[in-house]
Design an enzyme around this catalytic site. Structure first.
Site, PDB file in Angstrom:
ATOM      1  N   ALA A   1       3.013  -0.544   4.925  1.00  0.00           N
ATOM      2  CA  ALA A   1       2.566  -0.568   6.322  1.00  0.00           C
ATOM      3  C   ALA A   1       2.074  -1.951   6.764  1.00  0.00           C
ATOM      4  O   ALA A   1       2.054  -2.248   7.966  1.00  0.00           O
ATOM      5  CB  ALA A   1       1.483   0.482   6.530  1.00  0.00           C
TER       6      ALA A   1
ATOM      7  N   ARG B   1      12.670   5.262  12.793  1.00  0.00           N
ATOM      8  CA  ARG B   1      11.400   5.999  12.718  1.00  0.00           C
ATOM      9  C   ARG B   1      10.533   5.692  13.941  1.00  0.00           C
ATOM     10  O   ARG B   1      11.054   5.405  15.008  1.00  0.00           O
ATOM     11  CB  ARG B   1      10.725   5.644  11.387  1.00  0.00           C
ATOM     12  CG  ARG B   1      11.595   6.012  10.172  1.00  0.00           C
ATOM     13  CD  ARG B   1      10.933   5.666   8.866  1.00  0.00           C
ATOM     14  NE  ARG B   1       9.705   6.422   8.676  1.00  0.00           N
ATOM     15  CZ  ARG B   1       8.809   6.150   7.734  1.00  0.00           C
ATOM     16  NH1 ARG B   1       9.021   5.150   6.891  1.00  0.00           N
ATOM     17  NH2 ARG B   1       7.710   6.878   7.624  1.00  0.00           N
TER      18      ARG B   1
ATOM     19  N   ARG C   1       7.078   0.972  13.744  1.00  0.00           N
ATOM     20  CA  ARG C   1       7.698   0.448  12.511  1.00  0.00           C
ATOM     21  C   ARG C   1       8.837  -0.528  12.810  1.00  0.00           C
ATOM     22  O   ARG C   1       9.395  -1.148  11.918  1.00  0.00           O
ATOM     23  CB  ARG C   1       8.209   1.598  11.644  1.00  0.00           C
ATOM     24  CG  ARG C   1       7.106   2.427  11.054  1.00  0.00           C
ATOM     25  CD  ARG C   1       7.610   3.430  10.026  1.00  0.00           C
ATOM     26  NE  ARG C   1       6.726   4.565   9.975  1.00  0.00           N
ATOM     27  CZ  ARG C   1       5.624   4.649   9.210  1.00  0.00           C
ATOM     28  NH1 ARG C   1       5.309   3.673   8.400  1.00  0.00           N
ATOM     29  NH2 ARG C   1       4.852   5.714   9.244  1.00  0.00           N
TER      30      ARG C   1
ATOM     31  N   GLU D   1      13.005  -9.172   2.260  1.00  0.00           N
ATOM     32  CA  GLU D   1      12.172  -8.029   2.654  1.00  0.00           C
ATOM     33  C   GLU D   1      12.923  -6.753   2.318  1.00  0.00           C
ATOM     34  O   GLU D   1      14.134  -6.665   2.547  1.00  0.00           O
ATOM     35  CB  GLU D   1      11.909  -8.113   4.161  1.00  0.00           C
ATOM     36  CG  GLU D   1      11.165  -6.913   4.718  1.00  0.00           C
ATOM     37  CD  GLU D   1      10.992  -7.001   6.240  1.00  0.00           C
ATOM     38  OE1 GLU D   1      11.366  -8.036   6.848  1.00  0.00           O
ATOM     39  OE2 GLU D   1      10.486  -6.026   6.812  1.00  0.00           O
TER      40      GLU D   1
ATOM     41  N   PRO E   1       0.790  -1.226   0.000  1.00  0.00           N
ATOM     42  CA  PRO E   1       0.000   0.000   0.000  1.00  0.00           C
ATOM     43  C   PRO E   1       0.824   1.279   0.000  1.00  0.00           C
ATOM     44  O   PRO E   1       1.850   1.376   0.663  1.00  0.00           O
ATOM     45  CB  PRO E   1      -0.829  -0.100   1.288  1.00  0.00           C
ATOM     46  CG  PRO E   1      -0.166  -1.139   2.105  1.00  0.00           C
ATOM     47  CD  PRO E   1       0.497  -2.076   1.160  1.00  0.00           C
ATOM     48  N   ASN E   2       0.323   2.231  -0.786  1.00  0.00           N
ATOM     49  CA  ASN E   2       0.852   3.602  -0.893  1.00  0.00           C
ATOM     50  C   ASN E   2       2.167   3.703  -1.663  1.00  0.00           C
ATOM     51  O   ASN E   2       2.645   4.810  -1.917  1.00  0.00           O
ATOM     52  CB  ASN E   2       1.010   4.249   0.502  1.00  0.00           C
ATOM     53  CG  ASN E   2      -0.304   4.308   1.238  1.00  0.00           C
ATOM     54  OD1 ASN E   2      -1.307   4.747   0.665  1.00  0.00           O
ATOM     55  ND2 ASN E   2      -0.352   3.828   2.469  1.00  0.00           N
TER      56      ASN E   2
ATOM     57  N   TYR F   1      10.941   9.215   1.556  1.00  0.00           N
ATOM     58  CA  TYR F   1      11.007   8.196   0.506  1.00  0.00           C
ATOM     59  C   TYR F   1      11.714   8.636  -0.778  1.00  0.00           C
ATOM     60  O   TYR F   1      11.965   7.809  -1.652  1.00  0.00           O
ATOM     61  CB  TYR F   1       9.590   7.704   0.172  1.00  0.00           C
ATOM     62  CG  TYR F   1       8.893   7.087   1.371  1.00  0.00           C
ATOM     63  CD1 TYR F   1       9.406   5.946   1.978  1.00  0.00           C
ATOM     64  CD2 TYR F   1       7.742   7.666   1.916  1.00  0.00           C
ATOM     65  CE1 TYR F   1       8.786   5.393   3.083  1.00  0.00           C
ATOM     66  CE2 TYR F   1       7.119   7.113   3.023  1.00  0.00           C
ATOM     67  CZ  TYR F   1       7.648   5.976   3.608  1.00  0.00           C
ATOM     68  OH  TYR F   1       7.039   5.428   4.701  1.00  0.00           O
TER      69      TYR F   1
ATOM     70  N   HIS G   1       4.062  -4.121   9.284  1.00  0.00           N
ATOM     71  CA  HIS G   1       3.990  -3.983  10.735  1.00  0.00           C
ATOM     72  C   HIS G   1       2.695  -4.540  11.331  1.00  0.00           C
ATOM     73  O   HIS G   1       2.517  -4.521  12.541  1.00  0.00           O
ATOM     74  CB  HIS G   1       4.133  -2.504  11.112  1.00  0.00           C
ATOM     75  CG  HIS G   1       5.176  -1.786  10.300  1.00  0.00           C
ATOM     76  ND1 HIS G   1       6.514  -2.105  10.374  1.00  0.00           N
ATOM     77  CD2 HIS G   1       5.081  -0.815   9.350  1.00  0.00           C
ATOM     78  CE1 HIS G   1       7.191  -1.333   9.528  1.00  0.00           C
ATOM     79  NE2 HIS G   1       6.331  -0.546   8.895  1.00  0.00           N
TER      80      HIS G   1
ATOM     81  N   ASP H   1       1.677 -15.348   7.296  1.00  0.00           N
ATOM     82  CA  ASP H   1       1.265 -16.750   7.147  1.00  0.00           C
ATOM     83  C   ASP H   1       1.397 -17.216   5.697  1.00  0.00           C
ATOM     84  O   ASP H   1       1.817 -18.341   5.436  1.00  0.00           O
ATOM     85  CB  ASP H   1      -0.183 -16.942   7.626  1.00  0.00           C
ATOM     86  CG  ASP H   1      -0.276 -17.014   9.150  1.00  0.00           C
ATOM     87  OD1 ASP H   1       0.784 -17.113   9.810  1.00  0.00           O
ATOM     88  OD2 ASP H   1      -1.406 -16.972   9.680  1.00  0.00           O
TER      89      ASP H   1
ATOM     90  N   ARG I   1       4.906  11.317  -2.333  1.00  0.00           N
ATOM     91  CA  ARG I   1       4.524  11.100  -0.951  1.00  0.00           C
ATOM     92  C   ARG I   1       5.729  11.249  -0.030  1.00  0.00           C
ATOM     93  O   ARG I   1       6.772  10.652  -0.307  1.00  0.00           O
ATOM     94  CB  ARG I   1       3.994   9.659  -0.934  1.00  0.00           C
ATOM     95  CG  ARG I   1       4.128   8.912   0.326  1.00  0.00           C
ATOM     96  CD  ARG I   1       3.879   7.427   0.159  1.00  0.00           C
ATOM     97  NE  ARG I   1       3.628   6.887   1.470  1.00  0.00           N
ATOM     98  CZ  ARG I   1       4.055   5.717   1.888  1.00  0.00           C
ATOM     99  NH1 ARG I   1       4.740   4.916   1.094  1.00  0.00           N
ATOM    100  NH2 ARG I   1       3.797   5.329   3.101  1.00  0.00           N
TER     101      ARG I   1
ATOM    102  N   ASN J   1       8.181  -5.519  -0.508  1.00  0.00           N
ATOM    103  CA  ASN J   1       8.044  -4.321   0.322  1.00  0.00           C
ATOM    104  C   ASN J   1       6.551  -4.220   0.609  1.00  0.00           C
ATOM    105  O   ASN J   1       5.775  -3.755  -0.231  1.00  0.00           O
ATOM    106  CB  ASN J   1       8.543  -3.069  -0.407  1.00  0.00           C
ATOM    107  CG  ASN J   1       8.427  -1.828   0.473  1.00  0.00           C
ATOM    108  OD1 ASN J   1       7.857  -1.882   1.565  1.00  0.00           O
ATOM    109  ND2 ASN J   1       8.971  -0.714   0.000  1.00  0.00           N
TER     110      ASN J   1
ATOM    111  N   SER K   1      12.993   3.237   3.469  1.00  0.00           N
ATOM    112  CA  SER K   1      13.420   3.989   4.659  1.00  0.00           C
ATOM    113  C   SER K   1      14.066   3.069   5.696  1.00  0.00           C
ATOM    114  O   SER K   1      13.876   1.846   5.658  1.00  0.00           O
ATOM    115  CB  SER K   1      12.217   4.712   5.269  1.00  0.00           C
ATOM    116  OG  SER K   1      11.267   3.780   5.735  1.00  0.00           O
TER     117      SER K   1
ATOM    118  N   HIS L   1      12.782  -2.264   2.241  1.00  0.00           N
ATOM    119  CA  HIS L   1      12.152  -0.973   2.540  1.00  0.00           C
ATOM    120  C   HIS L   1      13.069   0.137   2.055  1.00  0.00           C
ATOM    121  O   HIS L   1      14.294   0.014   2.137  1.00  0.00           O
ATOM    122  CB  HIS L   1      11.935  -0.788   4.047  1.00  0.00           C
ATOM    123  CG  HIS L   1      11.083  -1.849   4.639  1.00  0.00           C
ATOM    124  ND1 HIS L   1       9.721  -1.870   4.511  1.00  0.00           N
ATOM    125  CD2 HIS L   1      11.411  -2.964   5.332  1.00  0.00           C
ATOM    126  CE1 HIS L   1       9.243  -2.952   5.112  1.00  0.00           C
ATOM    127  NE2 HIS L   1      10.248  -3.637   5.620  1.00  0.00           N
TER     128      HIS L   1
HETATM  129  C1  DQA Z   1       8.120   1.338   3.853  1.00  0.00           C
HETATM  130  C2  DQA Z   1       8.183   1.538   5.375  1.00  0.00           C
HETATM  131  C3  DQA Z   1       6.823   1.322   5.996  1.00  0.00           C
HETATM  132  O1  DQA Z   1       6.892   1.530   7.393  1.00  0.00           O
HETATM  133  C4  DQA Z   1       5.810   2.284   5.417  1.00  0.00           C
HETATM  134  O2  DQA Z   1       4.525   2.026   5.938  1.00  0.00           O
HETATM  135  C5  DQA Z   1       5.796   2.283   3.932  1.00  0.00           C
HETATM  136  C6  DQA Z   1       7.063   2.205   3.213  1.00  0.00           C
HETATM  137  C7  DQA Z   1       9.472   1.671   3.188  1.00  0.00           C
HETATM  138  O3  DQA Z   1       9.689   1.225   2.068  1.00  0.00           O
HETATM  139  O4  DQA Z   1      10.284   2.402   3.755  1.00  0.00           O
HETATM  140  O5  DQA Z   1       4.744   2.424   3.298  1.00  0.00           O
HETATM  141  O6  DQA Z   1       7.841  -0.016   3.601  1.00  0.00           O
END
Ligand code: DQA
Length: 150
Positions: free
Chosen positions: A78, A109, A113, A100, A10-11, A23, A81, A88, A18, A75, A104, A102
């Site tokens: 959110a 942070r 997170r 995994e 998401p996002n 980011y 977390h 699962d 954003r 990735n 950031s 990310h």
């Molecule tokens: C993220 C870190 C997450 O905590 C956050 O919710 C994101 C982006 C990152 O790529 O840094 O949406 O996954």
């Protein structure tokens, strides 16, 4: 060519628009293009997917259970977390490496997170390098595949 699925949660479709100070200015499309270019040179084919919906992400993970891909980079945004359901689903993957990723540094942070359900299952985690985290994650997956296949 080995196929690496890259799932974005998401996002992440809003990258470049954003919270730029966290980011960066690079869009997800630009990250996809750079990652694909880098991967091609080391004979990996990357397939990028993005969804804001947990169920879609889970369905893509299920495709990995059926050996459709040789590696998974995720990735989960959110959901990292919060989502026991995604954790699962990842637990069902037995044969392929999971990294995994990310952009950031999630440990620098907010407190919430610092917990990652994905880390419980992933072979390794790369975070804090902005868009370059994806390239580093591809390098890590290549290394794991080489170790596995000799
Ligand atoms: C993220 C870190 C997450 O905590 C956050 O919710 C994101 C982006 C990152 O790529 O840094 O949406 O996954």
């Amino acid at each position: 060519m080995k196929n690496i699925l890259v799932i974005n949660g998401p996002n992440l479709n809003l990258l470049g628009k954003r919270e730029l100070e966290i980011y960066g200015k690079t869009s997800l499309k630009e990250i996809e293009n750079k990652t694909k270019e880098f991967s091609k040179n080391i004979k990996l084919n990357t397939i990028f997917k993005q969804s804001n919906e947990e169920s879609k992400i889970i369905s893509w993970i299920h495709e990995c259970v059926n050996d459709k891909y040789n590696g998974l980079l995720i990735n989960a945004g959110a959901y990292t977390h919060t989502s026991i359901a995604i954790m699962d689903a990842l637990k069902a993957i037995e044969n392929i490496p999971i990294i995994e990723v990310h952009l950031s540094n999630i440990h620098q942070r907010e407190e919430f997170r610092k917990k990652s359900y994905i880390s419980e299952v992933a072979d390794g985690v790369i975070f804090g390098f902005g868009a370059h985290s994806y390239i580093l994650a591809i390098m890590a997956i290549e290394n794991l595949l080489k170790k596995k296949n000799g």
